[in-house]
Design a protein around this motif. Structure first.
Motif, PDB file in Angstrom:
ATOM      1  N   GLN A  67      -3.677 -60.673 -52.393  1.00 17.41           N
ATOM      2  CA  GLN A  67      -3.313 -59.442 -53.095  1.00 17.41           C
ATOM      3  C   GLN A  67      -4.390 -58.371 -52.917  1.00 17.41           C
ATOM      4  OE1 GLN A  67      -0.352 -58.800 -54.755  1.00 17.41           O
ATOM      5  NE2 GLN A  67      -1.192 -56.714 -54.715  1.00 17.41           N
ATOM      6  N   ASP A  71      -3.810 -54.706 -51.384  1.00 16.85           N
ATOM      7  CA  ASP A  71      -4.181 -53.491 -52.124  1.00 16.85           C
ATOM      8  C   ASP A  71      -5.108 -52.602 -51.296  1.00 16.85           C
ATOM      9  OD1 ASP A  71      -2.678 -54.167 -54.336  1.00 16.85           O
ATOM     10  OD2 ASP A  71      -4.337 -55.174 -55.362  1.00 16.85           O
ATOM     11  N   ILE A  75      -4.601 -48.757 -50.022  1.00 13.50           N
ATOM     12  CA  ILE A  75      -5.552 -47.680 -50.362  1.00 13.50           C
ATOM     13  C   ILE A  75      -6.090 -47.010 -49.109  1.00 13.50           C
ATOM     14  CG2 ILE A  75      -7.787 -47.168 -51.437  1.00 13.50           C
ATOM     15  CD1 ILE A  75      -7.221 -49.525 -53.346  1.00 13.50           C
ATOM     16  N   VAL A 152     -10.236 -51.273 -55.934  1.00 13.81           N
ATOM     17  CA  VAL A 152      -8.838 -51.613 -56.220  1.00 13.81           C
ATOM     18  C   VAL A 152      -8.539 -51.465 -57.703  1.00 13.81           C
ATOM     19  CG1 VAL A 152      -7.165 -53.519 -56.278  1.00 13.81           C
ATOM     20  CG2 VAL A 152      -8.581 -53.142 -54.233  1.00 13.81           C
ATOM     21  N   THR A 155      -8.225 -47.794 -58.691  1.00 22.02           N
ATOM     22  CA  THR A 155      -6.993 -47.226 -58.136  1.00 22.02           C
ATOM     23  C   THR A 155      -5.770 -47.705 -58.903  1.00 22.02           C
ATOM     24  OG1 THR A 155      -8.018 -47.173 -55.938  1.00 22.02           O
ATOM     25  CG2 THR A 155      -5.619 -46.953 -56.040  1.00 22.02           C
ATOM     26  N   ASN A 156      -5.714 -49.006 -59.201  1.00 17.27           N
ATOM     27  CA  ASN A 156      -4.546 -49.579 -59.874  1.00 17.27           C
ATOM     28  C   ASN A 156      -4.420 -49.132 -61.325  1.00 17.27           C
ATOM     29  OD1 ASN A 156      -3.848 -50.881 -57.539  1.00 17.27           O
ATOM     30  ND2 ASN A 156      -4.659 -52.881 -58.167  1.00 17.27           N
TER      31      ASN A 156
END
Length: 352
Positions: A67, A71, A75, A152, A155-156
């Motif tokens: 994952q 991700d 990005i 990550v 960003t998430n």
């Protein structure tokens, strides 16, 4: 400086006050405990650092490595490309050489070499070498994962990219862990700061006391006088470092990079040649240290073209050349150096 950022982020303290508190913490036990105290605290700090750098990214990778890769691909796919920069441009030869050249710095780090020098026997060095390599490998992998997992996570969660990326570890810890656990993990940052600062302080003050005061100023100095000079040296060097750390906008990595190059280029060639080349003498060693150090300072001020290469590269090369040329021009090897070289070769045989 790193201590200031830590206390400022965690406790909301004024940066100046935070730096002063960090300085007092390091100086206090370095001043009174000496080498043994620094060695034992470094052991605990090193274990804490390695554990924190492995635990935080593992917990942060909630979907696993697959994952995380997906991700990062979403990005910026260039983050997964080995030979491109983050903008998708191929890395230049200068960039690749500069990155690889970081490894040269290890040869000239007195605070690292002092640990091996303090080994109980030559046979223990084999074990020490393995421990050092494994610890360094785990810590570097963990540090890299902290960076990508932090990117990550931000960003998430819809956050903005940090203006100061060096605070990402603190952000992750505060977001992912219970305050009690977070406190322990954040202590790992303090451990990283203190383990380096105390070691460099101790080696520097020891050089001031043993190599300058006792060898040049007062050759008949008693052990008590030497210890006192060393302690005064710790305080003076700490005050200088404190003043330099009062600029919060500077990058910790940038300063470390500069210092790493300075140590590596000044002392690395002298140490390597003293071990593997019996032709070096005192004059050559001094020339190499001076040329290596001066080259780093001068090269750092220059930009553009070849001057964009990491300054340790020209510093290391010119220092190496200076040692060999000056040693040859001033009569060849000293008897003392030859004796040390013979002892080193004997020790190598014992290790094998």
């Amino acid at each position: 400086m790193a201590g200031g950022k830590l206390f400022e982020t965690v406790f909301g303290l004024d940066y100046t006050i935070a730096v002063i508190i960090g300085t007092v913490c390091v100086v206090s036990y370095t001043l009174f405990g000496g080498f043994l105290a620094v060695s034992w605290t470094d052991l605990v700090q090193g274990l804490l650092m390695a554990a924190a750098l492995m635990i935080v990214p593992v917990i942060g990778m909630q979907g696993g490595l697959g994952q995380l890769t997906a991700d990062l691909e979403a990005i910026n796919p260039e983050l997964l490309t080995l030979w491109n920069d983050t903008k998708g441009q191929p890395l230049s030869a200068i960039a690749i050489i500069s990155l690889v050249a970081w490894g040269l710095g290890y040869f000239g780090q007195p605070h690292i070499l002092a640990r091996f020098k303090a080994s109980r026997s030559n046979k223990d060095l084999t074990t020490a070498r393995r421990i050092a390599v494994v610890w360094s490998g785990l810590s570097m992998i963990g540090a890299m994962l902290v960076g990508v997992v932090g990117l990550v996570y931000i960003t998430n969660t819809g956050g903005d990219v940090l203006a100061d990326g060096e605070k990402i570890f603190m952000l992750l810890v505060n977001a992912l862990f219970h305050p009690v656990i977070a406190g322990i993990l954040l202590a790992a940052i303090l451990a990283a700061i203190m383990s380096t600062a105390d070691s460099q302080l101790l080696v520097s003050s020891s050089a001031l006391a043993e190599d300058f005061y006792k060898q040049i100023i007062n050759k008949d100095a008693t052990s008590e006088q030497v210890v006192m000079v060393g302690r005064v040296g710790v305080i003076l060097l700490s005050v200088i470092a404190l003043v330099l750390a009062m600029t919060p906008d500077s990058s910790v990595l940038g300063l470390v990079s500069y210092a790493w190059a300075g140590f590596g280029a000044a002392f690395g060639p002298a140490i390597l040649l003293s071990l593997y080349w019996s032709g070096m003498n005192r004059n050559g060693a001094i020339a190499g240290i001076i040329v290596g150090g001066v080259t780093i300072v001068v090269w750092k001020q220059l930009t553009g073209g070849i001057f964009d290469i990491y300054e340790i590269v020209p510093g290391f090369i010119l220092s190496w050349i200076s040692i060999m040329v000056v040693s040859a021009m001033t009569g060849g090897p000293d008897k003392e150096v030859q004796a040390q070289h013979a002892t080193f070769e004997k020790n190598l045989v014992e290790l094998d």
